[in-house]
Design a protein around this motif. Structure first.
Motif, mmCIF file in Angstrom:
data_model
loop_
_atom_site.group_PDB
_atom_site.id
_atom_site.type_symbol
_atom_site.label_atom_id
_atom_site.label_comp_id
_atom_site.label_asym_id
_atom_site.label_seq_id
_atom_site.Cartn_x
_atom_site.Cartn_y
_atom_site.Cartn_z
ATOM 1 N N VAL A 89 0.843 -1.198 0.000
ATOM 2 C CA VAL A 89 0.000 0.000 0.000
ATOM 3 C C VAL A 89 0.878 1.246 0.000
ATOM 4 N N VAL A 122 -5.990 3.960 -3.769
ATOM 5 C CA VAL A 122 -5.158 2.864 -3.264
ATOM 6 C C VAL A 122 -5.978 1.875 -2.445
ATOM 7 N N GLN A 123 -6.993 2.353 -1.730
ATOM 8 C CA GLN A 123 -7.826 1.456 -0.922
ATOM 9 C C GLN A 123 -8.565 0.440 -1.789
ATOM 10 N N ALA A 161 -5.177 -1.684 -4.167
ATOM 11 C CA ALA A 161 -4.349 -2.684 -3.474
ATOM 12 C C ALA A 161 -5.042 -4.044 -3.358
#
Length: 143
Positions: free
Chosen positions: A36, A47-48, A51
């Protein structure tokens, strides 16, 4: 498929591609916080979401490659994913250090080559040594 050896070669190709992605997916799971952080450092948006999607694509995609399930759509997904990781993760055009840039160029084109392998897999299908092959009539398409 016209030759019996074709399915064996396709199986070897699927396994060769799968090893890279299974290993990557497992490493992402084991070092999730670091992954992350890496995505954040590269400026990857959302990114949440990115990933867990990347981790799932690599781990599950690798497993599906090995067993040969839904290979044609999987191959397209994996080709797009591999090109996206080349562009986002190996952006050599933004690197000023010559040694690092050389490394990034190699990794970028390696990913493009892997995407080409996935496109070939899209064309050939999984072969007979696969779940797709077991589910389709002899000589039928593995969709």
């Amino acid at each position: 498929m016209t030759r019996p050896v074709d399915s064996g070669v396709i199986l070897i190709a699927r396994i060769a591609l799968a090893v890279l992605f299974l290993w990557g997916g497992v490493m992402k799971l084991l070092g999730y916080a670091g992954f992350v952080g890496y995505l954040n450092s590269k400026g990857v948006p959302l990114v949440q979401v990115a990933a867990p999607v990347a981790t799932a694509v690599e781990a599950l995609g690798g497993l599906l490659l090995i067993v040969g399930f839904k290979i044609r759509p999987l191959a397209l997904i994996m080709a797009v994913y591999t090109v996206a990781t080349a562009v986002l993760g190996h952006d050599f055009w933004n690197v000023t250090d010559p040694a690092l840039q050389r490394d990034m160029v190699i990794h970028f084109w390696k990913n493009i080559g892997i995407a080409g392998g996935f496109l070939l897999l899209f064309v050939t299908g999984a072969g007979r040594i696969s779940i797709d092959g077991a589910r389709s009539p002899r000589g039928g398409l593995n969709l």
